[in-house]
Write a protein that holds these residues in place. Structure first.
Motif, short mmCIF file in Angstrom:
data_model
loop_
_atom_site.label_atom_id
_atom_site.label_comp_id
_atom_site.label_asym_id
_atom_site.label_seq_id
_atom_site.Cartn_x
_atom_site.Cartn_y
_atom_site.Cartn_z
N GLY A 12 44.34 44.07 46.27
CA GLY A 12 43.52 43.35 47.25
C GLY A 12 42.77 44.27 48.19
O GLY A 12 42.29 43.81 49.23
N GLY A 13 42.62 45.55 47.82
CA GLY A 13 41.90 46.47 48.69
C GLY A 13 40.59 46.92 48.08
O GLY A 13 40.31 46.69 46.90
N ARG A 14 39.78 47.56 48.89
CA ARG A 14 38.53 48.15 48.44
C ARG A 14 38.75 49.66 48.43
O ARG A 14 38.92 50.28 49.49
CB ARG A 14 37.38 47.74 49.34
CG ARG A 14 37.27 46.22 49.51
CD ARG A 14 35.92 45.84 50.07
NE ARG A 14 34.86 46.14 49.10
CZ ARG A 14 33.57 46.24 49.41
NH1 ARG A 14 33.19 46.10 50.68
NH2 ARG A 14 32.67 46.49 48.49
N GLU A 22 35.23 50.18 45.53
CA GLU A 22 35.48 49.40 44.33
C GLU A 22 36.67 48.47 44.59
O GLU A 22 37.68 48.90 45.16
CB GLU A 22 35.80 50.30 43.13
CG GLU A 22 34.67 51.24 42.75
CD GLU A 22 35.04 52.13 41.56
OE1 GLU A 22 36.19 52.04 41.08
OE2 GLU A 22 34.18 52.94 41.15
N ASP A 23 36.54 47.22 44.16
CA ASP A 23 37.66 46.28 44.27
C ASP A 23 38.65 46.60 43.17
O ASP A 23 38.46 46.20 42.00
CB ASP A 23 37.16 44.84 44.15
CG ASP A 23 36.27 44.45 45.31
OD1 ASP A 23 36.48 44.95 46.43
OD2 ASP A 23 35.34 43.64 45.10
N ARG A 24 39.70 47.33 43.53
CA ARG A 24 40.65 47.82 42.53
C ARG A 24 42.07 47.74 43.06
O ARG A 24 42.32 47.83 44.28
CB ARG A 24 40.36 49.28 42.17
CG ARG A 24 39.04 49.51 41.42
CD ARG A 24 39.13 48.97 39.99
NE ARG A 24 37.93 49.29 39.23
CZ ARG A 24 36.88 48.50 39.12
NH1 ARG A 24 36.87 47.33 39.78
NH2 ARG A 24 35.84 48.85 38.40
N ASP A 25 43.00 47.57 42.12
CA ASP A 25 44.42 47.73 42.41
C ASP A 25 44.81 49.17 42.08
O ASP A 25 44.19 49.83 41.23
CB ASP A 25 45.26 46.79 41.55
CG ASP A 25 45.08 45.33 41.90
OD1 ASP A 25 44.37 45.03 42.89
OD2 ASP A 25 45.64 44.48 41.18
N LEU A 26 45.87 49.62 42.73
CA LEU A 26 46.42 50.94 42.46
C LEU A 26 47.89 50.79 42.09
O LEU A 26 48.65 50.12 42.80
CB LEU A 26 46.31 51.85 43.68
CG LEU A 26 44.91 52.13 44.23
CD1 LEU A 26 45.01 52.94 45.52
CD2 LEU A 26 44.08 52.89 43.20
N ALA A 27 48.29 51.41 40.99
CA ALA A 27 49.70 51.40 40.57
C ALA A 27 50.27 52.80 40.76
O ALA A 27 49.62 53.80 40.41
CB ALA A 27 49.83 50.97 39.12
N VAL A 28 51.48 52.87 41.30
CA VAL A 28 52.11 54.15 41.63
C VAL A 28 53.49 54.21 41.00
O VAL A 28 54.30 53.28 41.13
CB VAL A 28 52.21 54.34 43.15
CG1 VAL A 28 52.93 55.64 43.49
CG2 VAL A 28 50.84 54.29 43.80
N ALA A 38 41.20 46.44 37.88
CA ALA A 38 40.83 45.21 38.58
C ALA A 38 42.04 44.32 38.86
O ALA A 38 42.10 43.67 39.90
CB ALA A 38 39.79 44.45 37.78
N ASP A 39 42.99 44.28 37.96
CA ASP A 39 44.19 43.46 38.15
C ASP A 39 45.33 44.12 37.40
O ASP A 39 45.38 44.10 36.17
CB ASP A 39 43.96 42.04 37.64
CG ASP A 39 45.15 41.13 37.92
OD1 ASP A 39 46.17 41.62 38.45
OD2 ASP A 39 45.07 39.93 37.57
N LEU A 40 46.25 44.70 38.15
CA LEU A 40 47.36 45.44 37.54
C LEU A 40 48.69 44.71 37.73
O LEU A 40 49.75 45.32 37.65
CB LEU A 40 47.45 46.85 38.15
CG LEU A 40 46.19 47.73 37.99
CD1 LEU A 40 46.44 49.09 38.65
CD2 LEU A 40 45.83 47.91 36.53
N GLU A 51 52.00 45.62 47.88
CA GLU A 51 51.32 45.63 49.17
C GLU A 51 49.95 44.98 48.99
O GLU A 51 49.09 45.48 48.28
CB GLU A 51 51.14 47.06 49.67
CG GLU A 51 50.55 47.17 51.05
CD GLU A 51 51.50 46.64 52.13
OE1 GLU A 51 51.05 45.77 52.92
OE2 GLU A 51 52.66 47.08 52.16
N ASP A 52 49.75 43.83 49.63
CA ASP A 52 48.47 43.11 49.57
C ASP A 52 47.65 43.49 50.80
O ASP A 52 48.07 43.22 51.93
CB ASP A 52 48.71 41.61 49.52
CG ASP A 52 47.46 40.85 49.06
OD1 ASP A 52 46.36 41.30 49.40
OD2 ASP A 52 47.61 39.84 48.36
N LEU A 53 46.50 44.06 50.59
CA LEU A 53 45.72 44.63 51.68
C LEU A 53 44.71 43.66 52.29
O LEU A 53 44.04 44.01 53.27
CB LEU A 53 44.99 45.89 51.21
CG LEU A 53 45.90 47.04 50.77
CD1 LEU A 53 45.07 48.24 50.37
CD2 LEU A 53 46.88 47.42 51.87
N ASP A 54 44.54 42.51 51.70
CA ASP A 54 43.64 41.49 52.27
C ASP A 54 42.24 42.05 52.55
O ASP A 54 41.65 41.79 53.60
CB ASP A 54 44.22 40.92 53.58
CG ASP A 54 45.52 40.19 53.35
OD1 ASP A 54 45.64 39.51 52.31
OD2 ASP A 54 46.44 40.30 54.20
#
Length: 545
Positions: A12-14, A22-28, A38-40, A51-54
């Motif tokens: 939910g972050g940029r 970029e509207d992207r999710d990050l996986a760690v 885009a959706d992980l 963590e949803d960043l709104d």
């Protein structure tokens, strides 16, 4: 591909990539970014922290190229004058600290600003009225001057007959009597008598500073003074203890102090300490050399003489703490031993002598690949600007200073030769000629928040000045992208960490900062932008309450 659920999913972050959002999710996973998309959601499992960043904005976390965390932490934990601006505020804080700590023989701490006093110089008198019988020793924000009371001067035996040390100055009245301010090497006349902080004090100071640096988005730094220097005790054991206890979450490089009263005989000690640090996983392969002072006290080494208060030439060109020929010898020896030279060079003569020293090292040793750098570079002669790129020397800049605040407009510019006034913090010129730039704060000299430094680098005005206020040499401004690079890839490269941090890419450490405003959309919001989350290796080390 690892089939395990990821440890952290930021969604939910940029995300800032290649200079745009970029509207992207990050996986760690295991501290590293393993996927960007885009959706992980499919990569998450029951134990994944989500963590949803709104819609907030995600940047690579910041690195500070020149900072003094242990000193800053000590001041925060003692009589902290940082953030105050008037004599009355200082005296209230000093009195409150003294009353709350009656067991401490001395009142110590610091952080006062020169522009709080007429001519930039405090007097012992108000301290004497407040604390006549208890010694006070308070360095200012840049740690090139100290404010003391008469009791401290008495204990140190400083009188009208006391000569100035070769590397400093005692502030005096018309009859020669000390008035309560000590500059540069004169600080040690009193500072050497102040009880040294304990091992516990130093450990607490480092951890206090680390928490604060994480709160402004900093995950790594180069400590610009590790050793016995300028009244500070050696912090190498503090770093080693914190590292071995698992308390040091930041990625640090330690610049060992070069004792300017000694010569090459100290090199074996520096090599031994570098090896000691390495055994604990710490990098102490930098060495800090201090070549001059600061413009405000007329101790920065200048090519042209300073002016007096009437605009007339004086015979003072500032101080060179190390003779130019000796500096060249030392830098060549450090280069041959595999050390990165980190040189305090603020005035244009100090800059030239330092560049000459590095040029000598390159000529003697060949291209070593070492990332030598000059810190502060307030005044650079036009002839020396292109030499940074030619010699592959990094300009280690402190952007927060590059504005028309009182320290520049009142305490500096009127006392400089006209040509030097036009060469203040020439960041744009350095970049245009191909120089490498790394950004730092010199905290506790000035606020460590990178977003504030970026604001000044881009606008050439302080964050509390209006957009209509006069800018300091606006042609020397940086773009937001270049300023951000100075606090990320620039300092990461300086600290020899490229390829592992400083970018949001798969395989890189999940060193991330989340902010509450779009810093690319409006240059003026940088100074108002807040860090809401900081991650080191995917671990949350700060969350704004």
């Amino acid at each position: 591909m690892d089939a395990r659920p990821v440890d952290l999913l930021v969604r939910g972050g940029r995300v800032l990539r290649s200079g745009r959002w970029e509207d992207r999710d990050l996986a760690v996973q295991d501290g590293r970014i393993t996927a960007i998309g885009a959706d992980l959601s499919a990569l998450a499992g029951p134990q994944t922290l989500v963590e949803d960043l709104d819609g907030r904005w995600v940047l690579p976390a910041f690195h500070d190229s020149h900072v003094h965390p242990v000193q800053a932490g000590l001041e925060m934990n003692q009589c902290d004058l940082t953030g105050l601006s008037t004599l009355d505020e200082y005296l209230d804080a000093i009195g409150s600290y003294a009353a709350a700590n009656p067991e401490r023989a001395w009142v110590t701490g610091g952080g006062w600003s020169m522009d709080s006093f007429p001519g930039g110089v405090p007097s012992a008198s108000p301290l004497d009225r407040l604390l006549p019988d208890r010694p006070v020793f308070l360095p200012n924000r840049d740690h090139h001057s100290a404010w003391v009371n008469s009791r401290a001067l008495e204990i140190a035996g400083i009188s009208a007959q006391t000569p100035d040390p070769a590397d400093g100055r005692i502030e005096r009245d018309g009859s020669g009597r000390p008035t309560g301010a000590l500059h540069e090497g004169a600080m040690a006349l009193v500072g050497s008598l102040v009880p040294a902080p304990t091992t516990g004090d130093l450990r607490a100071a480092l951890l206090t500073a680390q928490r604060h640096l994480h709160s402004v988005g900093i995950v790594g730094w180069q400590d610009a003074l590790v050793g016995d220097g300028l009244g500070m005790p050696d912090s190498l054991p503090t770093y080693i203890a914190a590292r071995e206890a698992g308390e040091l979450t930041a990625k640090v490089v330690l610049a060992q102090w070069w004792d300017r009263d000694r010569g090459l005989e100290q090199l074996p000690e520096l090599i031994s300490r570098r090896a000691l640090a390495a055994r604990s996983g710490l990098d102490a392969a930098s060495v800090k050399l201090m070549q001059d002072g600061v413009c405000e006290t007329h101790t920065a080494a200048m090519l042209s003489p300073y002016l007096d208060s009437h605009g007339h030439l004086t015979d003072n060109r500032g101080l060179s703490f190390i003779p130019a020929d000796s500096l060249a010898t030392y830098v060549a020896a450090l280069d041959a031993a595999g050390f990165q030279a980190h040189i305090h060079a603020l005035g244009d003569r100090a800059v030239r002598d330092s560049l000459d020293a590095i040029e000598h090292a390159r000529a003697v040793n060949g291209a070593s690949g070492l990332r030598h750098h000059l810190a502060h570079v307030q005044v650079v002669d036009p002839a020396d600007v292109p030499r940074f790129a030619a010699l592959e020397v990094t300009a280690n800049i402190q952007p927060l200073w590059a504005c028309l605040d009182e320290a520049v407009e009142v305490l500096t510019l009127p006392f400089l030769a006209p040509a030097a006034r036009e060469q203040q913090y020439v960041f744009g010129s350095l970049l245009r000629t191909g120089a490498r730039i790394a950004c730092g704060s010199d905290w506790p000299v000035s606020d460590p928040a990178p977003l504030l430094g970026m604001h000044v680098a881009v606008n050439r005005r302080s964050p509390d000045q209006s957009p209509d206020a006069a800018a300091l040499l606006p042609e020397e401004a940086l773009s937001v992208a270049d300023a951000l690079a100075g606090y990320t890839t620039g300092t990461v490269s300086l600290n020899r960490l490229e390829g592992s941090t400083g970018r949001i890419e798969t395989g890189y450490a999940a060193d991330l900062v989340v902010v509450d405003q779009d810093i690319l959309g409006d240059d003026t919001v940088l100074g108002r932008t807040q860090v809401t989350h900081t991650y080191v290796d995917g671990r949350e080390v700060h969350r704004r309450g």
